[in-house]
Design a protein around this motif. Structure first.
Motif, short mmCIF file in Angstrom:
data_model
loop_
_atom_site.label_atom_id
_atom_site.label_comp_id
_atom_site.label_asym_id
_atom_site.label_seq_id
_atom_site.Cartn_x
_atom_site.Cartn_y
_atom_site.Cartn_z
N GLN A 1 36.08 42.67 36.12
CA GLN A 1 36.08 44.13 36.07
C GLN A 1 37.03 44.71 37.11
OE1 GLN A 1 31.91 45.11 36.52
NE2 GLN A 1 31.56 45.13 34.30
N ALA A 2 37.02 44.12 38.33
CA ALA A 2 37.92 44.61 39.38
C ALA A 2 39.37 44.40 38.98
CB ALA A 2 37.61 43.91 40.70
N SER A 3 39.67 43.28 38.34
CA SER A 3 41.04 43.00 37.91
C SER A 3 41.51 44.00 36.86
CB SER A 3 41.14 41.58 37.35
OG SER A 3 40.77 40.62 38.32
N LEU A 4 40.68 44.26 35.88
CA LEU A 4 41.05 45.21 34.84
C LEU A 4 41.14 46.63 35.39
CD1 LEU A 4 38.86 43.84 31.90
CD2 LEU A 4 41.30 43.48 32.28
N ALA A 5 40.24 46.98 36.33
CA ALA A 5 40.30 48.30 36.94
C ALA A 5 41.57 48.48 37.77
CB ALA A 5 39.06 48.53 37.81
N ALA A 6 42.08 47.38 38.36
CA ALA A 6 43.31 47.45 39.16
C ALA A 6 44.54 47.63 38.30
CB ALA A 6 43.44 46.19 40.02
N GLY A 7 44.43 47.35 37.00
CA GLY A 7 45.57 47.53 36.11
C GLY A 7 45.99 46.28 35.37
N ALA A 8 45.29 45.15 35.59
CA ALA A 8 45.62 43.93 34.86
C ALA A 8 45.33 44.11 33.37
CB ALA A 8 44.83 42.74 35.42
N VAL A 9 46.14 43.47 32.54
CA VAL A 9 45.97 43.61 31.10
C VAL A 9 45.10 42.52 30.51
CG1 VAL A 9 48.14 44.85 30.77
CG2 VAL A 9 48.13 42.35 30.68
N ASP A 10 44.96 41.40 31.25
CA ASP A 10 44.18 40.27 30.73
C ASP A 10 43.94 39.30 31.88
OD1 ASP A 10 42.84 38.59 28.98
OD2 ASP A 10 44.36 38.77 27.41
N PHE A 11 43.27 38.20 31.59
CA PHE A 11 43.01 37.19 32.63
C PHE A 11 42.91 35.82 31.96
CE2 PHE A 11 38.98 38.67 31.05
CZ PHE A 11 38.23 37.51 30.89
N VAL A 12 43.18 34.79 32.75
CA VAL A 12 42.98 33.40 32.32
C VAL A 12 42.17 32.69 33.40
CG1 VAL A 12 45.03 33.20 30.86
CG2 VAL A 12 45.22 32.77 33.30
N VAL A 13 41.31 31.79 32.98
CA VAL A 13 40.43 31.07 33.89
C VAL A 13 40.91 29.63 33.99
CG1 VAL A 13 38.05 30.39 34.37
CG2 VAL A 13 38.53 32.60 33.29
#
Length: 424
Positions: free
Chosen positions: A390-402
């Motif tokens: 949630q923090a990553s998306l709120a910062a402006g990231a468009v996606d994530f990989v684990v």
């Protein structure tokens, strides 16, 4: 390129040495200033906006530490391109070289003592100014290619949209023609029904007026025992008036409907012609957009990987070996901003945890910078906790990989944000 206009800032913990450096450079570089108060380094950098930063400290470790502090606290050091030169003595040459190789600094100069080459610092600044000029052109070209890819995609969307619009308009015209034909057929049927009713002379009650008198009498009610007082009868309706009245109302409605259908059909024709004309007018622009997209496709997209885990970087390099992209690596926040100053990537893979910064915070800083805000950021994390995502998306990231990375998933992520450039 006027190198005399190069803005230079000297950071030092030795005020006397700093002023000497300013005096040494003043003849060739009038826009040189110094800052010797550690508490004002970031503010002085933001105020001077130097293109060349000279770090002159008693120990090279101090230069490295202050450079990292500057990247953390200065608003402009993270986003504006500049060239950093560390000054060293003969005992620290190897260490200075290693720091430059790790991209902590861009160059180093043997400054203490100035015995053999007193103009070496001037030459380094000249080279830095030339590299900055070339870098600006390179960044501009990179941005142009990125915009060309987007423009090409928009051109394809416009072309497809105009084609779909033309198909809808043609379908509407066909439907209106079918409606007009159906209306004509129905109007013909109503005329036939009206003629049929007139021929058999139906009255308002629907009883044929030409029946035999006996049949009419049998259908009529019995006369009352005492006839009422005579009343002046109303004028009788003409024969078939009921049928004519019954046929007149639907005929008028269908005539009005046919008029509306005809008007809509006439309006659909110029609309279709307008779409055809628009396609002809924008055809050269669409061709240019496709050519730009083709030129952009010849240059692999640049992907910046910001991760301090060198093993993971090697793994990514192997996973993306057959993907149409060019990887650059940064192992810290400072290296990431230095890489962004050199070249604008089309995509950033950002690790959440870095040795000198928080990947989420760096992403937030990138999105706050208009020059970098348009670069999509995919977060890399070893965890899938909801709060981190949630923090990553709120910062402006468009996606994530684990982590650990999966080849197909990584290819799909990159292809999604690089406009379908994947081939694996």
């Amino acid at each position: 390129m006027n190198t005399r206009q190069t803005r230079i800032l000297v950071l030092s913990d030795m005020p006397v040495e700093a002023r000497q450096i300013v005096s040494l450079l003043a003849d060739d570089f009038p826009q040189v200033s110094c800052s010797s108060d550690e508490g004002h380094f970031a503010a002085d950098f933001d105020a001077q906006r130097p293109e060349v930063l000279l770090l002159a400290f008693r120990h090279i470790e101090h230069a490295e530490r202050h450079a990292l502090v500057l990247y953390r606290h200065s608003r402009r050091a993270r986003s504006e391109r500049h060239h950093s030169i560390v000054l060293c003595d003969k005992d620290n040459l190897r260490q200075a070289f290693e720091l430059c190789r790790k991209e902590c600094f861009d160059d180093y100069v043997l400054y203490w003592p100035l015995v053999y080459d007193s103009s070496r610092l001037h030459m380094s600044i000249l080279l830095a100014a030339r590299m900055l000029a070339l870098g600006r052109e390179r960044v501009a070209a990179s941005e142009m290619l990125a915009h060309a890819r987007v423009l090409g995609s928009l051109g394809e969307m416009l072309d497809a949209g105009l084609g779909a619009g033309k198909e809808h308009i043609d379908a509407l015209g066909d439907s209106l023609q079918a409606a007009r034909a159906a209306g004509d057929a129905l109007a013909t049927g109503l005329e036939f029904a009206s003629e049929f009713a007139t021929e058999f002379e139906l009255d308002l009650d629907g009883v044929p007026s030409g029946l035999a008198p006996a049949a009419a009498d049998s259908l009529a009610p019995s006369p009352p025992a005492a006839p009422p007082a005579p009343v002046e009868p109303a004028p009788p309706l003409p024969p078939s008036a009921g049928a004519a009245a019954a046929a007149l109302l639907p005929a008028a409605l269908f005539a009005k409907l046919r008029a509306h259908v005809g008007e809509a059909s006439e309006r659909a024709i110029p609309l279709s012609e307008w779409v055809d004309g628009l396609r002809r007018e924008v055809s050269p622009q669409l061709d240019a957009a496709r050519k730009l997209q083709g030129l952009a496709a010849q240059r692999p997209a640049c992907v910046l990987v910001v991760d301090d885990d060198r093993f993971q970087c090697k793994l990514l390099e192997r996973l993306l070996a057959d993907f149409d992209c060019r990887l650059q690596f940064a192992h810290s926040g400072a290296e990431a901003f230095a890489a962004l100053a050199r070249e604008r990537p089309e995509l950033i893979l950002m690790d959440v945890q870095l040795p000198d910064a928080d990947g989420v915070a760096i992403t937030r800083q990138l999105k706050a910078n208009p020059a970098l805000a348009g670069i999509p950021v995919i977060m890399i994390t070893g965890h899938s906790e909801r709060n981190i995502l949630q923090a990553s998306l709120a910062a402006g990231a468009v996606d994530f990989v684990v982590k650990p990375f999966e080849r197909e998933r990584m290819h799909a992520k990159l292809a999604k944000f690089l406009h379908g450039r994947g081939r694996g």
